[in-house]
Design a protein around this motif. Structure first.
Motif, PDB file in Angstrom:
ATOM      1  N   ILE A 191       1.265  -0.495  -0.095  1.00  0.00           N
ATOM      2  CA  ILE A 191       0.114   0.444   0.230  1.00  0.00           C
ATOM      3  C   ILE A 191       0.750   0.914   0.167  1.00  0.00           C
ATOM      4  O   ILE A 191       1.496   1.074   0.674  1.00  0.00           O
ATOM      5  N   LEU A 192       1.033   2.215  -1.253  1.00  0.00           N
ATOM      6  CA  LEU A 192       1.188   3.566  -1.023  1.00  0.00           C
ATOM      7  C   LEU A 192       0.269   4.535  -0.787  1.00  0.00           C
ATOM      8  O   LEU A 192      -0.480   4.857  -0.826  1.00  0.00           O
ATOM      9  N   PRO A 193       1.159   5.907  -0.232  1.00  0.00           N
ATOM     10  CA  PRO A 193       0.168   7.079   0.471  1.00  0.00           C
ATOM     11  C   PRO A 193      -0.066   7.290  -0.908  1.00  0.00           C
ATOM     12  O   PRO A 193      -0.083   6.687  -2.114  1.00  0.00           O
ATOM     13  N   ASN A 194      -1.797   7.993  -0.541  1.00  0.00           N
ATOM     14  CA  ASN A 194      -2.269   8.828  -1.402  1.00  0.00           C
ATOM     15  C   ASN A 194      -2.966   7.673  -2.552  1.00  0.00           C
ATOM     16  O   ASN A 194      -3.382   8.072  -4.536  1.00  0.00           O
ATOM     17  N   GLY A 195      -3.334   6.637  -2.428  1.00  0.00           N
ATOM     18  CA  GLY A 195      -3.319   5.659  -3.435  1.00  0.00           C
ATOM     19  C   GLY A 195      -3.063   4.955  -5.050  1.00  0.00           C
ATOM     20  O   GLY A 195      -3.465   4.637  -5.667  1.00  0.00           O
ATOM     21  N   LEU A 196      -1.693   5.642  -4.819  1.00  0.00           N
ATOM     22  CA  LEU A 196      -0.905   5.300  -5.623  1.00  0.00           C
ATOM     23  C   LEU A 196      -0.467   4.338  -6.396  1.00  0.00           C
ATOM     24  O   LEU A 196       0.004   4.161  -7.102  1.00  0.00           O
ATOM     25  N   ALA A 197      -0.127   3.416  -5.329  1.00  0.00           N
ATOM     26  CA  ALA A 197      -0.251   1.568  -5.793  1.00  0.00           C
ATOM     27  C   ALA A 197      -1.683   1.407  -6.291  1.00  0.00           C
ATOM     28  O   ALA A 197      -2.255  -0.156  -6.966  1.00  0.00           O
ATOM     29  N   THR A 238      -2.006   5.642   6.037  1.00  0.00           N
ATOM     30  CA  THR A 238      -2.498   6.639   7.421  1.00  0.00           C
ATOM     31  C   THR A 238      -3.433   4.906   7.806  1.00  0.00           C
ATOM     32  O   THR A 238      -3.467   4.034   7.317  1.00  0.00           O
ATOM     33  N   VAL A 239      -4.062   4.928   8.953  1.00  0.00           N
ATOM     34  CA  VAL A 239      -4.790   4.055   8.762  1.00  0.00           C
ATOM     35  C   VAL A 239      -6.057   3.991   8.628  1.00  0.00           C
ATOM     36  O   VAL A 239      -6.609   2.767   7.981  1.00  0.00           O
ATOM     37  N   ALA A 240      -6.823   5.175   8.044  1.00  0.00           N
ATOM     38  CA  ALA A 240      -8.329   5.460   7.196  1.00  0.00           C
ATOM     39  C   ALA A 240      -7.469   4.430   5.760  1.00  0.00           C
ATOM     40  O   ALA A 240      -8.147   3.519   5.014  1.00  0.00           O
ATOM     41  N   GLU A 241      -6.302   4.502   4.967  1.00  0.00           N
ATOM     42  CA  GLU A 241      -4.956   4.565   3.803  1.00  0.00           C
ATOM     43  C   GLU A 241      -5.667   2.576   4.197  1.00  0.00           C
ATOM     44  O   GLU A 241      -6.074   1.850   3.392  1.00  0.00           O
ATOM     45  N   HIS A 242      -5.693   2.083   5.130  1.00  0.00           N
ATOM     46  CA  HIS A 242      -5.019   0.676   5.754  1.00  0.00           C
ATOM     47  C   HIS A 242      -6.289   0.262   5.858  1.00  0.00           C
ATOM     48  O   HIS A 242      -6.958  -1.286   5.336  1.00  0.00           O
ATOM     49  N   GLU A 243      -7.581   0.671   6.509  1.00  0.00           N
ATOM     50  CA  GLU A 243      -8.846   0.158   6.359  1.00  0.00           C
ATOM     51  C   GLU A 243      -9.204   0.450   5.684  1.00  0.00           C
ATOM     52  O   GLU A 243     -10.059  -0.537   4.935  1.00  0.00           O
ATOM     53  N   THR A 244      -9.239   1.034   3.842  1.00  0.00           N
ATOM     54  CA  THR A 244      -9.496   0.740   2.762  1.00  0.00           C
ATOM     55  C   THR A 244      -9.089  -0.162   2.349  1.00  0.00           C
ATOM     56  O   THR A 244     -10.356  -0.623   1.750  1.00  0.00           O
ATOM     57  N   VAL A 245      -7.865  -0.422   2.636  1.00  0.00           N
ATOM     58  CA  VAL A 245      -7.537  -2.075   1.337  1.00  0.00           C
ATOM     59  C   VAL A 245      -8.410  -2.794   2.281  1.00  0.00           C
ATOM     60  O   VAL A 245      -9.017  -3.997   1.995  1.00  0.00           O
ATOM     61  N   LEU A 246      -8.292  -3.309   3.783  1.00  0.00           N
ATOM     62  CA  LEU A 246      -8.531  -4.288   4.186  1.00  0.00           C
ATOM     63  C   LEU A 246     -10.236  -4.706   4.054  1.00  0.00           C
ATOM     64  O   LEU A 246     -10.563  -4.975   3.737  1.00  0.00           O
ATOM     65  N   ARG A 247     -11.042  -3.653   3.513  1.00  0.00           N
ATOM     66  CA  ARG A 247     -12.237  -3.498   3.511  1.00  0.00           C
ATOM     67  C   ARG A 247     -13.127  -3.849   1.677  1.00  0.00           C
ATOM     68  O   ARG A 247     -13.301  -4.912   1.398  1.00  0.00           O
ATOM     69  N   LEU A 248     -11.570  -3.636   1.130  1.00  0.00           N
ATOM     70  CA  LEU A 248     -11.744  -4.019  -0.344  1.00  0.00           C
ATOM     71  C   LEU A 248     -11.149  -5.720  -0.271  1.00  0.00           C
ATOM     72  O   LEU A 248     -11.756  -6.414  -1.367  1.00  0.00           O
ATOM     73  N   LEU A 249     -10.371  -5.960   0.458  1.00  0.00           N
ATOM     74  CA  LEU A 249      -9.870  -7.749   0.859  1.00  0.00           C
ATOM     75  C   LEU A 249     -11.927  -8.157   0.926  1.00  0.00           C
ATOM     76  O   LEU A 249     -12.334  -9.738   0.540  1.00  0.00           O
ATOM     77  N   THR A 250     -12.336  -7.789   2.218  1.00  0.00           N
ATOM     78  CA  THR A 250     -13.623  -8.133   2.259  1.00  0.00           C
ATOM     79  C   THR A 250     -14.470  -8.270   1.465  1.00  0.00           C
ATOM     80  O   THR A 250     -15.149  -9.032   1.018  1.00  0.00           O
ATOM     81  N   ASP A 251     -15.038  -6.993   0.708  1.00  0.00           N
ATOM     82  CA  ASP A 251     -15.439  -6.745  -0.473  1.00  0.00           C
ATOM     83  C   ASP A 251     -15.516  -7.572  -1.608  1.00  0.00           C
ATOM     84  O   ASP A 251     -16.196  -8.043  -2.390  1.00  0.00           O
ATOM     85  N   LEU A 252     -14.452  -8.022  -2.091  1.00  0.00           N
ATOM     86  CA  LEU A 252     -13.755  -9.070  -3.170  1.00  0.00           C
ATOM     87  C   LEU A 252     -13.552 -10.281  -2.478  1.00  0.00           C
ATOM     88  O   LEU A 252     -13.154 -11.068  -3.720  1.00  0.00           O
ATOM     89  N   GLU A 253     -14.002 -10.692  -1.602  1.00  0.00           N
ATOM     90  CA  GLU A 253     -13.687 -11.501  -0.514  1.00  0.00           C
ATOM     91  C   GLU A 253     -12.472 -12.839  -0.992  1.00  0.00           C
ATOM     92  O   GLU A 253     -12.230 -13.768  -1.552  1.00  0.00           O
TER      93      GLU A 253
END
Ligand code: SF4
Length: 330
Positions: free
Chosen positions: A226-232, A274-289
């Motif tokens: 995960i890169l900052p500012n959604g760069l990844a 950030t915590v928010a950037e990390h959590e966004t990716v965790l949610r993606l893992l769930t959403d994408l199953e």
């Protein structure tokens, strides 16, 4: 499970592949020790050889992964945490090693340190030399699986010569945008090249298979930093992995980004995630199953920062990845 390179050695196929790779031209004649973009010549550059306990649990196991850090790189990431060895080619020249010596180092990792595998880190620019070292190592008794741990910026033609040789592919999927790949890693065609390479790796080894102790024997693990500012481009890359590659793919989400090397001077890259950037990716893992793989805890960055100028081991703690890597789904 016996690694495939042993049968390939006995049939003569491993030698044929090594010769085919040595005969292949890049833009310079490396057999005459000319060097090009990767600043590497006829011999492999081996910066550090050690047992690494901080890789994914399936790679490090209990006895560590027998890591061979190759010097130099075919990318130029401005935030490279291995910049001391990847971007310092003048100094790395002194780490050249002949292929037989490298074979002996591999045996040291297997027999003296008891490592579960041989883990080639940043191997993309020295595939012919590594294959030659494997040819030398088999008669010495090499028998553990080989891990190909790359940025994903690989030549599919070279990967095809590794079919049956590499047991475990551990590539990054770093970007979903060539604009950022060009700007921050000097890799203008990264997205298509990495996706094509990962497809070829998956074709060769398939889903991750582990032994009764949970140690990898074969398969693909794709790392996503995960890169900052959604760069990844996390959403695009993870969606591609599950929708276009396989819903059962094993993913390792890395949260260890630290602004090192040139990154402190680049505003978009000058901070940790950030915590928010990390959590966004965790949610993606769930959403994408996505069910297979690991996620690094946030705050793990310092644990993973190597120092290749330190005496002995480049990592300060001999921590097990279990402490800070959680399974995607328990
Ligand atoms: S691909 Fe990896 S080793 Fe190479 S420059 Fe980028 S971060 Fe560093």
């Amino acid at each position: 499970m016996e690694p495939g390179y042993i049968a390939l050695y006995h049939s003569g196929e491993l030698e044929r592949r090594a010769q085919a790779l040595e005969a292949r031209e890049c833009r310079v004649n490396r057999l005459q020790n000319e060097t090009g973009y990767c600043h590497s010549g006829r011999l492999p550059i081996v910066s550090t050889v050690c047992a690494h306990h901080g890789e994914e649990p399936a790679i490090s196991g209990t006895r560590g992964s027998g890591t061979v850090f190759l010097g130099n790189c075919n990318m130029r990431c401005v935030y490279c945490q291995n910049y001391q060895i990847s971007q310092n080619w003048e100094k790395q020249k002194s780490n050249e090693m002949d292929c037989h010596a490298l074979a002996e180092r591999m045996l040291y990792l297997q027999d003296e340190l008891g490592c579960h595998n041989i883990n080639f880190v940043s191997p993309s620019h020295c595939v012919p030399q590594l294959l030659r070292a494997v040819v030398e190592a088999v008669p010495l008794g090499l028998r553990v699986p080989l891990v190909y741990n790359s940025s994903g910026y690989d030549s599919t033609a070279s990967l095809k010569e590794l079919d049956g040789v590499i047991s475990i592919y551990l590539p990054d999927l770093r970007y979903a945008s060539d604009r950022w790949a060009k700007k921050f890693s000097h890799a203008p065609d990264y997205v298509a090249r990495a996706r094509q390479a990962i497809r070829e790796m998956y074709r060769q080894v398939g889903d991750l298979m582990v032994d009764e102790s949970g140690v990898a024997q074969k398969g693909l693990i794709v790392r996503h930093l995960i890169l900052p500012n959604g760069l990844a481009g996390s959403e695009e890359s993870l969606t591609w992995l599950v929708r276009e590659l396989s819903p059962t793919v094993t993913v390792s989400v890395m949260s260890q980004y630290m602004p090192v090397h040139r990154a402190p001077r680049i505003p978009l890259l000058a901070r940790k995630i950030t915590v928010a950037e990390h959590e966004t990716v965790l949610r993606l893992l769930t959403d994408l199953e996505i069910e297979n793989g690991w996620v690094q805890e946030l705050g793990a960055a310092e644990e993973y920062l190597p120092d290749f100028e330190r005496e002995g081991h480049p990592f300060s703690t001999a921590n097990s990845g279990d402490n800070i890597l959680h399974k995607v789904k328990d």
